[in-house]
Write an enzyme that holds these catalytic residues in place. Structure first.
Site, PDB file in Angstrom:
ATOM      1  N   ASN A 222      20.761   7.926 -22.415  1.00  0.00           N
ATOM      2  CA  ASN A 222      19.408   7.753 -21.891  1.00  0.00           C
ATOM      3  C   ASN A 222      19.366   7.596 -20.372  1.00  0.00           C
ATOM      4  OD1 ASN A 222      20.475   5.218 -21.813  1.00  0.00           O
ATOM      5  ND2 ASN A 222      19.035   4.277 -23.226  1.00  0.00           N
TER       6      ASN A 222
ATOM      7  N   TYR B 134      29.290  -4.362 -21.271  1.00  0.00           N
ATOM      8  CA  TYR B 134      28.357  -4.429 -22.406  1.00  0.00           C
ATOM      9  C   TYR B 134      28.775  -5.491 -23.432  1.00  0.00           C
ATOM     10  CZ  TYR B 134      25.282  -0.471 -21.257  1.00  0.00           C
ATOM     11  OH  TYR B 134      24.332   0.356 -20.692  1.00  0.00           O
TER      12      TYR B 134
ATOM     13  N   HIS C 133      20.486   2.678 -16.740  1.00  0.00           N
ATOM     14  CA  HIS C 133      20.535   1.277 -17.182  1.00  0.00           C
ATOM     15  C   HIS C 133      19.736   0.435 -16.201  1.00  0.00           C
ATOM     16  CE1 HIS C 133      22.098  -2.672 -18.357  1.00  0.00           C
ATOM     17  NE2 HIS C 133      22.169  -2.908 -17.056  1.00  0.00           N
TER      18      HIS C 133
ATOM     19  N   GLU D 101      25.356  -9.006 -14.050  1.00  0.00           N
ATOM     20  CA  GLU D 101      25.681  -7.580 -13.953  1.00  0.00           C
ATOM     21  C   GLU D 101      25.972  -7.163 -12.511  1.00  0.00           C
ATOM     22  OE1 GLU D 101      23.057  -6.285 -17.901  1.00  0.00           O
ATOM     23  OE2 GLU D 101      22.517  -5.466 -15.940  1.00  0.00           O
TER      24      GLU D 101
ATOM     25  N   LYS E 185      23.843   6.649 -15.569  1.00  0.00           N
ATOM     26  CA  LYS E 185      24.912   6.747 -16.559  1.00  0.00           C
ATOM     27  C   LYS E 185      25.629   8.107 -16.468  1.00  0.00           C
ATOM     28  CE  LYS E 185      22.715   3.499 -19.806  1.00  0.00           C
ATOM     29  NZ  LYS E 185      22.315   3.268 -21.218  1.00  0.00           N
TER      30      LYS E 185
HETATM   31  N1  UDP Z   1      22.024   2.043 -27.491  1.00  0.00           N
HETATM   32  C1  UDP Z   1      22.443   2.883 -28.511  1.00  0.00           C
HETATM   33  N2  UDP Z   1      21.871   2.751 -29.746  1.00  0.00           N
HETATM   34  C2  UDP Z   1      20.907   1.825 -30.014  1.00  0.00           C
HETATM   35  C3  UDP Z   1      20.498   0.962 -28.989  1.00  0.00           C
HETATM   36  C4  UDP Z   1      21.071   1.094 -27.732  1.00  0.00           C
HETATM   37  O1  UDP Z   1      23.304   3.721 -28.306  1.00  0.00           O
HETATM   38  O2  UDP Z   1      20.415   1.747 -31.149  1.00  0.00           O
HETATM   39  C5  UDP Z   1      22.637   2.174 -26.149  1.00  0.00           C
HETATM   40  C6  UDP Z   1      21.707   2.789 -25.102  1.00  0.00           C
HETATM   41  O3  UDP Z   1      22.495   3.588 -24.213  1.00  0.00           O
HETATM   42  C7  UDP Z   1      21.149   1.565 -24.404  1.00  0.00           C
HETATM   43  C8  UDP Z   1      22.369   0.642 -24.407  1.00  0.00           C
HETATM   44  O4  UDP Z   1      22.979   0.880 -25.667  1.00  0.00           O
HETATM   45  O5  UDP Z   1      20.664   1.879 -23.113  1.00  0.00           O
HETATM   46  C9  UDP Z   1      22.079  -0.825 -24.273  1.00  0.00           C
HETATM   47  O6  UDP Z   1      21.134  -1.203 -25.246  1.00  0.00           O
HETATM   48  P1  UDP Z   1      19.903  -2.144 -24.876  1.00  0.00           P
HETATM   49  O7  UDP Z   1      19.263  -2.565 -26.148  1.00  0.00           O
HETATM   50  O8  UDP Z   1      20.357  -3.224 -23.943  1.00  0.00           O
HETATM   51  O9  UDP Z   1      18.884  -1.134 -24.131  1.00  0.00           O
HETATM   52  P2  UDP Z   1      18.458  -1.015 -22.593  1.00  0.00           P
HETATM   53  O10 UDP Z   1      18.433  -2.393 -22.013  1.00  0.00           O
HETATM   54  O11 UDP Z   1      19.451  -0.112 -21.911  1.00  0.00           O
HETATM   55  O12 UDP Z   1      17.080  -0.390 -22.634  1.00  0.00           O
HETATM   56 MG    MG Z   2      19.867  -3.881 -22.040  1.00  0.00          MG
END
Ligand code: UDP
Ligand code: MG
Length: 138
Positions: A112, A49, A115, A126, A9
Protein backbone atom coordinates in the site's frame (compact mmCIF):
# COMPACT_ATOMS: atom_id res chain seq x y z
CA UNK A 1 5.50 20.68 17.31
CA UNK A 2 4.22 17.22 16.32
CA UNK A 3 6.36 14.77 14.32
CA UNK A 4 5.56 11.60 12.43
CA UNK A 5 7.46 8.92 10.52
CA UNK A 6 6.67 8.42 6.85
CA UNK A 7 7.94 5.53 4.73
CA UNK A 8 7.70 5.12 0.98
CA UNK A 9 7.56 1.31 0.95
CA UNK A 10 9.48 -0.96 -1.50
CA UNK A 11 6.52 -1.08 -3.92
CA UNK A 12 6.40 2.72 -4.04
CA UNK A 13 10.15 3.01 -4.71
CA UNK A 14 10.09 0.19 -7.32
CA UNK A 15 7.19 1.77 -9.18
CA UNK A 16 8.74 5.24 -9.36
CA UNK A 17 6.40 6.88 -6.87
CA UNK A 18 8.97 8.68 -4.67
CA UNK A 19 8.44 11.97 -6.49
CA UNK A 20 4.66 11.60 -6.50
CA UNK A 21 4.49 11.03 -2.74
CA UNK A 22 6.85 13.93 -2.00
CA UNK A 23 4.90 16.18 -4.39
CA UNK A 24 1.73 15.44 -2.40
CA UNK A 25 3.49 16.24 0.88
CA UNK A 26 4.74 19.55 -0.50
CA UNK A 27 1.36 20.40 -1.98
CA UNK A 28 -0.22 19.79 1.44
CA UNK A 29 2.47 22.09 2.93
CA UNK A 30 3.78 19.33 5.18
CA UNK A 31 7.34 20.05 6.30
CA UNK A 32 9.97 17.35 5.70
CA UNK A 33 12.44 17.48 8.61
CA UNK A 34 14.59 14.45 7.65
CA UNK A 35 14.85 12.04 4.72
CA UNK A 36 16.99 9.08 3.64
CA UNK A 37 16.91 5.89 1.58
CA UNK A 38 17.82 2.50 3.00
CA UNK A 39 17.20 -1.22 2.51
CA UNK A 40 16.08 -3.03 5.68
CA UNK A 41 17.13 -6.58 6.46
CA UNK A 42 14.37 -9.02 7.42
CA UNK A 43 15.44 -8.62 11.08
CA UNK A 44 15.24 -4.83 10.87
CA UNK A 45 11.76 -5.04 9.33
CA UNK A 46 10.69 -7.41 12.13
CA UNK A 47 11.99 -4.90 14.69
CA UNK A 48 10.15 -2.03 13.05
CA UNK A 49 6.83 -3.92 12.91
CA UNK A 50 7.26 -5.65 16.31
CA UNK A 51 3.75 -4.50 17.39
CA UNK A 52 2.33 -6.74 14.66
CA UNK A 53 4.40 -9.83 15.64
CA UNK A 54 1.32 -11.93 16.47
CA UNK A 55 -0.61 -10.99 13.32
CA UNK A 56 -1.07 -13.56 10.54
CA UNK A 57 0.39 -11.11 8.00
CA UNK A 58 3.64 -10.47 9.96
CA UNK A 59 5.88 -12.86 7.97
CA UNK A 60 4.68 -11.67 4.60
CA UNK A 61 4.77 -8.00 5.65
CA UNK A 62 8.36 -8.18 6.88
CA UNK A 63 9.44 -10.10 3.73
CA UNK A 64 7.86 -7.31 1.67
CA UNK A 65 9.34 -4.47 3.74
CA UNK A 66 12.84 -5.96 3.39
CA UNK A 67 12.43 -6.72 -0.34
CA UNK A 68 13.94 -3.46 -1.59
CA UNK A 69 14.95 0.09 -0.73
CA UNK A 70 12.58 2.41 1.11
CA UNK A 71 12.54 6.17 1.70
CA UNK A 72 12.08 7.16 5.32
CA UNK A 73 11.12 10.70 6.30
CA UNK A 74 10.35 12.67 9.42
CA UNK A 75 7.42 15.02 8.87
CA UNK A 76 6.80 17.95 11.18
CA UNK A 77 3.93 20.32 11.90
CA UNK A 78 0.79 20.94 13.86
CA UNK A 79 -1.47 17.88 13.68
CA UNK A 80 0.86 16.23 11.15
CA UNK A 81 0.13 12.66 12.33
CA UNK A 82 -3.56 12.90 11.41
CA UNK A 83 -2.92 15.16 8.42
CA UNK A 84 -0.51 12.66 6.84
CA UNK A 85 -2.72 9.64 7.70
CA UNK A 86 -5.49 11.45 5.82
CA UNK A 87 -3.25 11.96 2.76
CA UNK A 88 -2.32 8.24 2.89
CA UNK A 89 -5.85 6.85 3.11
CA UNK A 90 -7.10 3.70 4.85
CA UNK A 91 -4.85 0.63 5.26
CA UNK A 92 -7.09 -1.30 2.88
CA UNK A 93 -6.91 0.68 -0.38
CA UNK A 94 -10.40 -0.53 -1.28
CA UNK A 95 -11.71 1.48 1.67
CA UNK A 96 -9.43 4.48 1.15
CA UNK A 97 -11.00 7.83 0.24
CA UNK A 98 -10.66 8.84 -3.41
CA UNK A 99 -7.62 11.01 -4.07
CA UNK A 100 -5.56 9.51 -1.24
CA UNK A 101 -2.16 7.94 -1.97
CA UNK A 102 -3.38 4.43 -1.19
CA UNK A 103 -6.61 4.78 -3.18
CA UNK A 104 -4.64 6.04 -6.17
CA UNK A 105 -1.63 3.69 -6.06
CA UNK A 106 -1.94 0.70 -3.69
CA UNK A 107 -2.29 -2.68 -5.39
CA UNK A 108 -2.93 -4.87 -2.36
CA UNK A 109 -3.73 -4.51 1.38
CA UNK A 110 -0.03 -5.21 2.03
CA UNK A 111 1.54 -3.33 -0.88
CA UNK A 112 0.00 0.00 0.00
CA UNK A 113 2.90 2.31 -0.95
CA UNK A 114 3.27 4.27 2.28
CA UNK A 115 3.55 4.03 6.05
CA UNK A 116 2.62 6.68 8.61
CA UNK A 117 2.76 6.59 12.41
CA UNK A 118 -0.61 6.42 14.15
CA UNK A 119 -0.02 8.30 17.45
CA UNK A 120 2.57 10.54 19.17
CA UNK A 121 4.07 7.63 21.18
CA UNK A 122 4.47 5.32 18.18
CA UNK A 123 5.78 8.24 16.10
CA UNK A 124 8.52 8.92 18.67
CA UNK A 125 9.49 5.22 18.76
CA UNK A 126 9.48 4.88 14.96
CA UNK A 127 11.50 8.06 14.37
CA UNK A 128 14.12 6.84 16.86
CA UNK A 129 14.32 3.53 14.98
CA UNK A 130 15.72 5.30 11.89
CA UNK A 131 17.04 8.73 12.87
CA UNK A 132 19.34 10.29 15.46
CA UNK A 133 18.51 13.76 16.81
CA UNK A 134 21.36 15.19 14.70
CA UNK A 135 19.69 14.06 11.46
CA UNK A 136 16.42 15.91 12.10
CA UNK A 137 16.08 19.56 11.10
CA UNK A 138 15.25 21.73 14.11
N1 UDP B 1 -1.18 -5.28 6.45
C1 UDP B 1 -1.42 -6.45 5.75
N2 UDP B 1 -2.60 -7.11 5.96
C2 UDP B 1 -3.55 -6.65 6.82
C3 UDP B 1 -3.31 -5.48 7.53
C4 UDP B 1 -2.11 -4.80 7.33
O1 UDP B 1 -0.58 -6.89 4.98
O2 UDP B 1 -4.61 -7.28 6.96
C5 UDP B 1 0.09 -4.56 6.24
C6 UDP B 1 -0.05 -3.26 5.44
O3 UDP B 1 1.12 -3.09 4.63
C7 UDP B 1 -0.12 -2.21 6.54
C8 UDP B 1 0.86 -2.79 7.56
O4 UDP B 1 0.63 -4.19 7.50
O5 UDP B 1 0.23 -0.93 6.05
C9 UDP B 1 0.68 -2.32 8.97
O6 UDP B 1 -0.66 -2.52 9.36
P1 UDP B 1 -1.47 -1.39 10.15
O7 UDP B 1 -2.73 -2.00 10.64
O8 UDP B 1 -0.57 -0.75 11.17
O9 UDP B 1 -1.85 -0.34 8.98
P2 UDP B 1 -1.31 1.13 8.68
O10 UDP B 1 -1.02 1.80 9.98
O11 UDP B 1 -0.09 1.00 7.80
O12 UDP B 1 -2.45 1.80 7.94
MG1 MG C 1 0.12 1.15 11.59
Amino acid sequence: MEKTLSIIKPDGVRRGLIGEVIRRLEKAEIEIAAMKMLHMTKKEAEGFYAVHREKPFFGSLTDFMSSGPIVVMVLKGEGVIAKYRKLMGATNYKEADPGTIRADFATDIEKNVVHGSDAPETAAEEIKYFFSELEIVK
